[in-house]
Scaffold this motif. Structure first.
Motif, PDB file in Angstrom:
ATOM      1  N   ILE A  60      14.677  43.818 -30.145  1.00  0.00           N
ATOM      2  CA  ILE A  60      14.088  42.695 -29.427  1.00  0.00           C
ATOM      3  C   ILE A  60      12.575  42.801 -29.563  1.00  0.00           C
ATOM      4  O   ILE A  60      11.994  43.864 -29.316  1.00  0.00           O
ATOM      5  CB  ILE A  60      14.488  42.708 -27.941  1.00  0.00           C
ATOM      6  CG1 ILE A  60      15.997  42.470 -27.803  1.00  0.00           C
ATOM      7  CG2 ILE A  60      13.716  41.649 -27.151  1.00  0.00           C
ATOM      8  CD1 ILE A  60      16.511  42.636 -26.384  1.00  0.00           C
ATOM      9  N   LYS A  61      11.949  41.708 -29.973  1.00  0.00           N
ATOM     10  CA  LYS A  61      10.496  41.664 -30.109  1.00  0.00           C
ATOM     11  C   LYS A  61       9.923  40.816 -28.991  1.00  0.00           C
ATOM     12  O   LYS A  61      10.333  39.678 -28.779  1.00  0.00           O
ATOM     13  CB  LYS A  61      10.104  41.068 -31.466  1.00  0.00           C
ATOM     14  CG  LYS A  61       8.592  40.967 -31.669  1.00  0.00           C
ATOM     15  CD  LYS A  61       8.256  40.348 -33.019  1.00  0.00           C
ATOM     16  CE  LYS A  61       6.750  40.216 -33.207  1.00  0.00           C
ATOM     17  NZ  LYS A  61       6.419  39.589 -34.519  1.00  0.00           N
ATOM     18  N   VAL A  73       5.016  49.116 -20.711  1.00  0.00           N
ATOM     19  CA  VAL A  73       6.293  48.398 -20.772  1.00  0.00           C
ATOM     20  C   VAL A  73       7.426  49.373 -20.481  1.00  0.00           C
ATOM     21  O   VAL A  73       7.508  50.450 -21.089  1.00  0.00           O
ATOM     22  CB  VAL A  73       6.500  47.728 -22.146  1.00  0.00           C
ATOM     23  CG1 VAL A  73       7.845  46.998 -22.181  1.00  0.00           C
ATOM     24  CG2 VAL A  73       5.360  46.763 -22.461  1.00  0.00           C
ATOM     25  N   PHE A  74       8.308  48.967 -19.572  1.00  0.00           N
ATOM     26  CA  PHE A  74       9.500  49.737 -19.240  1.00  0.00           C
ATOM     27  C   PHE A  74      10.732  48.963 -19.697  1.00  0.00           C
ATOM     28  O   PHE A  74      10.797  47.745 -19.577  1.00  0.00           O
ATOM     29  CB  PHE A  74       9.609  49.953 -17.728  1.00  0.00           C
ATOM     30  CG  PHE A  74       8.515  50.798 -17.137  1.00  0.00           C
ATOM     31  CD1 PHE A  74       8.723  52.151 -16.908  1.00  0.00           C
ATOM     32  CD2 PHE A  74       7.290  50.238 -16.797  1.00  0.00           C
ATOM     33  CE1 PHE A  74       7.721  52.923 -16.348  1.00  0.00           C
ATOM     34  CE2 PHE A  74       6.283  51.000 -16.238  1.00  0.00           C
ATOM     35  CZ  PHE A  74       6.487  52.358 -16.015  1.00  0.00           C
ATOM     36  N   ILE A  80       8.615  52.756 -22.352  1.00  0.00           N
ATOM     37  CA  ILE A  80       8.800  52.718 -23.808  1.00  0.00           C
ATOM     38  C   ILE A  80       7.523  52.336 -24.550  1.00  0.00           C
ATOM     39  O   ILE A  80       7.485  52.404 -25.783  1.00  0.00           O
ATOM     40  CB  ILE A  80       9.931  51.743 -24.195  1.00  0.00           C
ATOM     41  CG1 ILE A  80       9.613  50.307 -23.752  1.00  0.00           C
ATOM     42  CG2 ILE A  80      11.262  52.206 -23.629  1.00  0.00           C
ATOM     43  CD1 ILE A  80      10.600  49.278 -24.271  1.00  0.00           C
ATOM     44  N   TYR A  81       6.458  51.954 -23.818  1.00  0.00           N
ATOM     45  CA  TYR A  81       5.228  51.552 -24.524  1.00  0.00           C
ATOM     46  C   TYR A  81       4.024  51.661 -23.601  1.00  0.00           C
ATOM     47  O   TYR A  81       4.073  51.269 -22.429  1.00  0.00           O
ATOM     48  CB  TYR A  81       5.358  50.112 -25.024  1.00  0.00           C
ATOM     49  CG  TYR A  81       4.085  49.559 -25.645  1.00  0.00           C
ATOM     50  CD1 TYR A  81       3.690  49.913 -26.930  1.00  0.00           C
ATOM     51  CD2 TYR A  81       3.274  48.684 -24.927  1.00  0.00           C
ATOM     52  CE1 TYR A  81       2.518  49.413 -27.492  1.00  0.00           C
ATOM     53  CE2 TYR A  81       2.103  48.171 -25.486  1.00  0.00           C
ATOM     54  CZ  TYR A  81       1.730  48.531 -26.766  1.00  0.00           C
ATOM     55  OH  TYR A  81       0.565  48.042 -27.316  1.00  0.00           O
ATOM     56  N   GLU A  82       2.935  52.196 -24.143  1.00  0.00           N
ATOM     57  CA  GLU A  82       1.616  52.157 -23.517  1.00  0.00           C
ATOM     58  C   GLU A  82       0.604  51.860 -24.612  1.00  0.00           C
ATOM     59  O   GLU A  82       0.614  52.500 -25.662  1.00  0.00           O
ATOM     60  CB  GLU A  82       1.272  53.494 -22.857  1.00  0.00           C
ATOM     61  CG  GLU A  82       2.034  53.788 -21.591  1.00  0.00           C
ATOM     62  CD  GLU A  82       1.586  55.110 -20.954  1.00  0.00           C
ATOM     63  OE1 GLU A  82       1.929  56.175 -21.529  1.00  0.00           O
ATOM     64  OE2 GLU A  82       0.891  55.072 -19.928  1.00  0.00           O
ATOM     65  N   GLY A  83      -0.257  50.856 -24.407  1.00  0.00           N
ATOM     66  CA  GLY A  83      -1.231  50.525 -25.433  1.00  0.00           C
ATOM     67  C   GLY A  83      -1.960  49.233 -25.132  1.00  0.00           C
ATOM     68  O   GLY A  83      -1.720  48.572 -24.116  1.00  0.00           O
ATOM     69  N   ALA A  84      -2.834  48.849 -26.056  1.00  0.00           N
ATOM     70  CA  ALA A  84      -3.685  47.670 -25.864  1.00  0.00           C
ATOM     71  C   ALA A  84      -3.149  46.436 -26.581  1.00  0.00           C
ATOM     72  O   ALA A  84      -3.640  45.324 -26.351  1.00  0.00           O
ATOM     73  CB  ALA A  84      -5.100  47.973 -26.355  1.00  0.00           C
ATOM     74  N   LYS A  87       2.165  43.319 -27.448  1.00  0.00           N
ATOM     75  CA  LYS A  87       3.456  43.069 -28.080  1.00  0.00           C
ATOM     76  C   LYS A  87       4.162  44.386 -28.352  1.00  0.00           C
ATOM     77  O   LYS A  87       3.523  45.438 -28.495  1.00  0.00           O
ATOM     78  CB  LYS A  87       3.296  42.292 -29.391  1.00  0.00           C
ATOM     79  CG  LYS A  87       2.447  42.994 -30.440  1.00  0.00           C
ATOM     80  CD  LYS A  87       2.295  42.115 -31.680  1.00  0.00           C
ATOM     81  CE  LYS A  87       1.408  42.797 -32.715  1.00  0.00           C
ATOM     82  NZ  LYS A  87       1.238  41.941 -33.913  1.00  0.00           N
ATOM     83  N   ILE A  88       5.501  44.330 -28.407  1.00  0.00           N
ATOM     84  CA  ILE A  88       6.303  45.493 -28.766  1.00  0.00           C
ATOM     85  C   ILE A  88       7.507  45.034 -29.578  1.00  0.00           C
ATOM     86  O   ILE A  88       7.909  43.871 -29.508  1.00  0.00           O
ATOM     87  CB  ILE A  88       6.806  46.281 -27.533  1.00  0.00           C
ATOM     88  CG1 ILE A  88       7.763  45.409 -26.709  1.00  0.00           C
ATOM     89  CG2 ILE A  88       5.677  46.802 -26.686  1.00  0.00           C
ATOM     90  CD1 ILE A  88       8.627  46.201 -25.744  1.00  0.00           C
TER      91      ILE A  88
END
Length: 440
Positions: A60-61, A73-74, A80-84, A87-88
């Motif tokens: 899933i994008k 993002v959880f 599942i994501y940490e950043g600037a 989008k994931i």
């Protein structure tokens, strides 16, 4: 909402039923349907925060509107994501599975400025389901001031009616809807309702079905051509209070439990006349009631018990007594249908969910007649969300209820009035429904 899979026409879920129509005089009854074959594409996300979403079977994008801030993002409770980058791409997912995401926008000190929850599903690799709603991609987006829905188009449907807590809000032609000005403390129940002409999956068969269905609708006094020839769709989404949904993942309490699903079919009439005038059984006794989860009067009942803690599914089933009378309403004979036509199939379990299929095909035990047919696919997740998808004849009355863990109160899942026993025959249009939750 973009999808990388294509819709396929659903297969008929039952065969071999016959409706005595020789006396109907259908010669010359033709049905002209303007069929829209062009597949619609849902627009880019209508949510104030979410910009775009794409699905395939294993990923899933998500892309959201950026604010030059750090993000977190959880998926469920897992970070599942940490950043600037706003989008994931979440990969290595299970096809046809419900996933919930929490996207947090942070300040320079790591404090949460804004939070958004998204519930969506991965696509399936092969669409060979009997019910088109079973594999339909539906996305729900919750932000502090709005609830948004986006869904794949249903081929042949030109408009969708939107209801909230039983009140009609509007009719849309796109596959998206946003409700603003939400009360943070309230539960909401949304219903997306649609209809379409019988699916033109097999040209010759479809034309025959349309002629028969429209003939029945034109001749039957309490019916209509649209009623007999239109398939109906109901998509219901139960949404919990926003103040609960937008809590941090660490604050949410998720516990597995025991559920009870009850599916009952019944006849609302007190007496029903046998359409076969040559039969000695001139009149049948009905159940003479309205919707009631606890009633002991029914044609069939299936109770499914689901345990998501110690994964298991059990079925209890029963059929009512069919009583026949002569024209003076004197009793002639009675019998109960076999319970063998109610079966639990394809029970699947994994770490996060339990899934089952409930099949039902039960006929009148005294005379030759079409069976009452329905099929339900149920998926219960260990985070206490669930997804129920069903298809049934538009006769007799159908009612579906659910008891949540640690409660004795029945929750209404689906109720459908009969449109006449003729609707049980194979040529007639079916009712498709889906009920899912976003409450935790």
């Amino acid at each position: 909402m973009n999808s990388q899979t294509k819709l396929q026409a659903p297969k008929q879920y039952r065969t071999g039923k016959l409706l005595p129509i020789a006396a109907l005089g259908i010669a010359g009854t033709l049905y002209a349907v303007k069929w829209n074959r062009q597949r619609k594409t849902a627009a880019t996300s209508h949510s104030r925060m979410l910009k775009n979403i794409e699905h395939n079977a294993k990923q899933i994008k998500l892309e959201w509107h950026g604010m030059n801030r750090p993000y977190r993002v959880f998926r469920g409770e897992e970070l599942i994501y940490e950043g600037a980058e706003p989008k994931i791409v979440d990969q290595n997912l299970v096809p046809g599975t419900l996933y919930t995401y929490c996207i947090e926008t942070l300040d320079d000190h790591g404090n949460v400025l804004e939070r958004m929850r998204i519930q969506t599903t991965t696509a399936v690799e092969f669409r060979e389901k009997e019910n088109i709603l079973e594999d339909l991609l539906i996305t729900t987006i919750v932000t502090p001031d709005q609830i948004s829905f986006e869904w794949e188009p249903i081929e042949g449907v030109t408009e969708y009616r939107i209801f909230r807590n039983g009140v009609e809000l509007e009719t849309v032609t796109s596959c998206a809807f946003t409700d603003r000005g939400i009360d943070h403390d309230e539960n909401y129940r949304y219903r997306i309702q649609a209809r379409r002409p019988l699916q033109r999956s097999e040209q010759v068969k479809w034309e025959l079905k349309s002629v028969i269905a429209n003939a029945v609708g034109a001749i039957k006094k309490d019916s209509s051509t649209a009623m007999a020839a239109d398939e109906e769709f109901s998509i219901i989404k139960k949404i919990g209070p926003i103040k609960e949904l937008l809590k941090s993942p660490e604050e949410r309490k998720l516990e597995a439990g025991n559920w009870q699903l009850r599916y009952t079919t019944f006849l609302k009439e007190e007496w029903l006349k046998n359409p076969n005038a040559a039969s000695q059984d001139q009149v049948f006794k009905g159940d003479h009631r309205s919707f009631d989860p606890e009633s002991s009067e029914f044609r069939t009942r299936g109770d499914v018990f689901i345990d998501t803690e110690d994964p298991s599914v059990l079925l209890n089933k029963a059929t009512g007594i069919t009583e026949a009378f002569n024209s003076e309403q004197e009793p002639i004979e009675s019998a109960s249908s076999s319970e063998e036509g109610i079966q639990l199939e394809k029970v699947l379990t994994d770490d996060d969910r339990i899934k089952f299929h409930l099949d039902h095909s039960v006929s009148n035990p005294l005379v030759v007649s079409p069976a009452i047919d329905y099929h339900v696919c149920g998926t219960f997740y260990k985070d206490n969300e669930y997804d129920l998808v069903g298809i049934h004849d538009q006769a007799p009355e159908h009612e579906v209820y659910l008891k949540e863990p640690d409660t004795d109160e029945w929750q209404v899942i689906h109720q459908a009035h009969s449109k006449g026993l003729e609707m049980m025959a194979d040529p007639m249009a079916n009712h498709y429904w889906r009920y899912s939750t976003f409450t935790k």
